[in-house]
Design a protein around this motif. Structure first.
Motif, mmCIF file in Angstrom:
data_model
loop_
_atom_site.group_PDB
_atom_site.id
_atom_site.type_symbol
_atom_site.label_atom_id
_atom_site.label_comp_id
_atom_site.label_asym_id
_atom_site.label_seq_id
_atom_site.Cartn_x
_atom_site.Cartn_y
_atom_site.Cartn_z
ATOM 1 N N TYR A 69 -23.943 7.626 6.312
ATOM 2 C CA TYR A 69 -23.145 6.798 7.207
ATOM 3 C C TYR A 69 -22.787 5.574 6.505
ATOM 4 C CZ TYR A 69 -24.064 9.804 11.201
ATOM 5 O OH TYR A 69 -24.047 11.161 12.003
ATOM 6 N N TYR A 70 -21.602 4.889 6.953
ATOM 7 C CA TYR A 70 -21.112 3.776 6.283
ATOM 8 C C TYR A 70 -20.766 2.745 7.391
ATOM 9 C CZ TYR A 70 -20.296 6.092 2.030
ATOM 10 O OH TYR A 70 -20.329 6.868 0.614
ATOM 11 N N GLU A 77 -29.957 -3.925 3.960
ATOM 12 C CA GLU A 77 -29.921 -2.727 4.923
ATOM 13 C C GLU A 77 -29.012 -1.669 3.993
ATOM 14 O OE1 GLU A 77 -28.635 -2.963 8.793
ATOM 15 O OE2 GLU A 77 -29.833 -4.895 9.196
ATOM 16 N N ARG A 78 -28.408 -2.039 2.859
ATOM 17 C CA ARG A 78 -27.644 -1.054 2.173
ATOM 18 C C ARG A 78 -28.618 -0.315 1.374
ATOM 19 N NH1 ARG A 78 -23.708 -5.568 -0.647
ATOM 20 N NH2 ARG A 78 -22.691 -6.333 1.307
ATOM 21 N N ILE A 79 -28.394 1.108 1.340
ATOM 22 C CA ILE A 79 -29.235 2.001 0.570
ATOM 23 C C ILE A 79 -28.806 2.475 -0.497
ATOM 24 C CG2 ILE A 79 -30.064 3.228 3.073
ATOM 25 C CD1 ILE A 79 -28.178 5.177 2.467
ATOM 26 N N SER A 80 -27.816 1.583 -1.237
ATOM 27 C CA SER A 80 -27.384 2.014 -2.468
ATOM 28 C C SER A 80 -26.877 0.739 -3.181
ATOM 29 C CB SER A 80 -26.110 2.866 -2.602
ATOM 30 O OG SER A 80 -24.845 2.347 -1.916
ATOM 31 N N SER A 81 -27.031 0.251 -4.453
ATOM 32 C CA SER A 81 -26.562 -0.835 -5.163
ATOM 33 C C SER A 81 -25.176 -0.869 -5.400
ATOM 34 C CB SER A 81 -27.404 -1.011 -6.445
ATOM 35 O OG SER A 81 -27.248 0.199 -7.362
ATOM 36 N N GLU A 82 -24.549 -1.484 -4.527
ATOM 37 C CA GLU A 82 -23.142 -1.415 -4.563
ATOM 38 C C GLU A 82 -22.917 -3.015 -5.412
ATOM 39 O OE1 GLU A 82 -21.047 0.839 -3.936
ATOM 40 O OE2 GLU A 82 -22.134 2.145 -2.936
ATOM 41 N N GLU A 83 -22.064 -3.194 -6.255
ATOM 42 C CA GLU A 83 -21.672 -4.267 -6.691
ATOM 43 C C GLU A 83 -20.401 -4.637 -6.448
ATOM 44 O OE1 GLU A 83 -21.809 -4.153 -11.227
ATOM 45 O OE2 GLU A 83 -24.053 -3.835 -11.074
ATOM 46 N N PHE A 176 -25.584 2.876 4.693
ATOM 47 C CA PHE A 176 -26.648 2.176 5.197
ATOM 48 C C PHE A 176 -27.470 3.117 5.908
ATOM 49 C CE2 PHE A 176 -23.907 3.002 8.995
ATOM 50 C CZ PHE A 176 -24.597 3.163 10.010
ATOM 51 N N VAL A 177 -27.339 4.419 5.917
ATOM 52 C CA VAL A 177 -28.174 5.570 6.589
ATOM 53 C C VAL A 177 -27.864 6.658 6.001
ATOM 54 C CG1 VAL A 177 -28.993 6.676 8.442
ATOM 55 C CG2 VAL A 177 -28.743 4.419 8.647
ATOM 56 N N ALA A 178 -28.817 7.844 5.536
ATOM 57 C CA ALA A 178 -28.710 8.837 5.050
ATOM 58 C C ALA A 178 -29.908 9.776 5.527
ATOM 59 C CB ALA A 178 -28.348 8.870 3.514
ATOM 60 N N PHE A 179 -29.575 11.130 5.956
ATOM 61 C CA PHE A 179 -30.610 11.931 6.386
ATOM 62 C C PHE A 179 -29.884 13.294 6.415
ATOM 63 C CE2 PHE A 179 -28.909 10.022 10.208
ATOM 64 C CZ PHE A 179 -28.017 11.106 10.821
ATOM 65 N N THR A 180 -30.755 14.326 6.584
ATOM 66 C CA THR A 180 -30.323 15.726 6.551
ATOM 67 C C THR A 180 -30.759 16.195 7.878
ATOM 68 O OG1 THR A 180 -30.731 16.017 4.221
ATOM 69 C CG2 THR A 180 -30.521 17.953 5.433
ATOM 70 N N GLU A 181 -29.754 17.008 8.445
ATOM 71 C CA GLU A 181 -29.971 17.756 9.904
ATOM 72 C C GLU A 181 -30.169 19.257 9.866
ATOM 73 O OE1 GLU A 181 -28.278 14.937 13.180
ATOM 74 O OE2 GLU A 181 -27.070 16.331 12.533
ATOM 75 N N LYS A 182 -30.932 20.018 10.310
ATOM 76 C CA LYS A 182 -30.832 21.357 10.552
ATOM 77 C C LYS A 182 -30.632 21.811 11.889
ATOM 78 C CE LYS A 182 -33.416 25.764 10.012
ATOM 79 N NZ LYS A 182 -35.107 25.946 10.005
ATOM 80 N N THR A 256 -35.782 3.100 15.358
ATOM 81 C CA THR A 256 -37.121 3.270 14.942
ATOM 82 C C THR A 256 -37.382 2.498 13.600
ATOM 83 O OG1 THR A 256 -36.523 5.451 14.053
ATOM 84 C CG2 THR A 256 -37.559 5.381 16.147
ATOM 85 N N LYS A 257 -36.131 2.627 12.668
ATOM 86 C CA LYS A 257 -36.314 2.072 11.381
ATOM 87 C C LYS A 257 -35.106 0.822 11.125
ATOM 88 C CE LYS A 257 -37.290 6.785 9.830
ATOM 89 N NZ LYS A 257 -38.910 6.680 9.622
#
Length: 277
Positions: A69-70, A77-83, A176-182, A256-257
């Motif tokens: 999600y973006y 809160e960023r989940i990747s190092s963005e320069e 800012f968020v990443a997860f997997t759904e089944k 929750t997080k």
């Protein structure tokens, strides 16, 4: 007791949704989906699926998708190092408008859930008091459609246009968020019913029960409402909590997080308090 109270709250939500959708049907005569969501404790998911009558619901169709999600979020809160990403003047520019933009790895495609505008007034569910709100969204997929919805257009004459990810970064929209759904989908063999059970990899599960109708009238919607109420009552026997405002996976993740982000959404009226859903 408590169970009766929960069912009463659910019935109220379903009844209001039926009324709202019925009004739309009378005005626009289009297809109608009447549905409810419910919490599904992870430890009860397997036994619940096994309890479904296979002659009625058939076998499940399963899929697995990873979502990133973006939004414009503070650096921490960023989940990747963005320069080279500017600090947003007003964080959470998308989610505070109830806009949920994500990249789906399995489909290699962009997807978004955006509040649906009423065709005459141009209002969305965000203008309705949350206690009485029935969220209505349009689901958009594909880079071209999402660019149009977010007003991120390209120069059709240029030969060096940036990718959508690069254009989002220029606007401080980063992961800012990443997860997997089944997701397990059951289609009723006898009725236009669809049951979806979703499990996220961070331990959250929920379900959706939808009743599909074409150009439904008052009697058909009332019958569908009664059928949903009957089915959800049986679901409660398996310990499933019927909550009118069950959260989607991304909302639960934030609640929750990422409490600071979630609280901004509460203040904006997008979601309810983390304790009350």
């Amino acid at each position: 007791g408590e169970k009766k109270k929960m069912f009463k709250n659910l019935s109220k939500a379903v009844r209001y949704q039926a009324t709202t959708l019925n009004n739309q049907t009378l005005r626009y005569a289009h297809n109608v989906t009447l549905g409810v969501k419910f919490q599904l404790p992870a430890e009860k998911s397997k036994s619940f699926m096994e309890s479904l009558n296979k002659s009625e619901w058939g076998e499940a169709t399963e899929s697995k998708n990873a979502y990133t999600y973006y939004d414009s979020v503070p650096e921490k809160e960023r989940i990747s190092s963005e320069e080279g990403v500017a600090v947003p003047e007003k964080p959470y520019g998308l989610t505070r408008q109830d806009i949920w933009l994500a990249y789906c790895d399995e489909e290699k495609n962009w997807v978004a859930k955006i509040p649906h505008e009423e065709s005459v007034t141009k209002e969305t569910h965000m203008t309705v008091e949350r206690a009485r709100r029935i969220p209505k969204y349009k689901h958009v997929s594909g880079e071209k459609s999402i660019r149009r919805e977010l007003n991120i257009q390209q120069d059709p004459t240029a030969t060096n246009n940036k990718s959508l990810k690069e254009d989002l970064k220029d606007r401080s929209f980063v992961p800012f968020v990443a997860f997997t759904e089944k997701t397990s989908v059951f289609k009723n063999e006898n009725e236009p019913l669809r049951l979806e059970l979703t499990q996220a990899d961070f331990g959250y599960s929920y379900g959706k029960l939808n009743f599909f109708m074409i150009n439904a009238d008052n009697a058909e919607i009332a019958a569908a409402q009664q059928r949903l109420s009957t089915l959800t009552a049986t679901f409660e026997d398996y310990g499933i909590e019927m909550v009118p405002f069950t959260r989607e996976s991304v909302e639960e993740y934030l609640a929750t997080k990422r409490p600071e982000h979630y609280q901004k959404l509460v203040q904006s009226g997008v979601v309810g308090d983390a304790e009350t859903h």
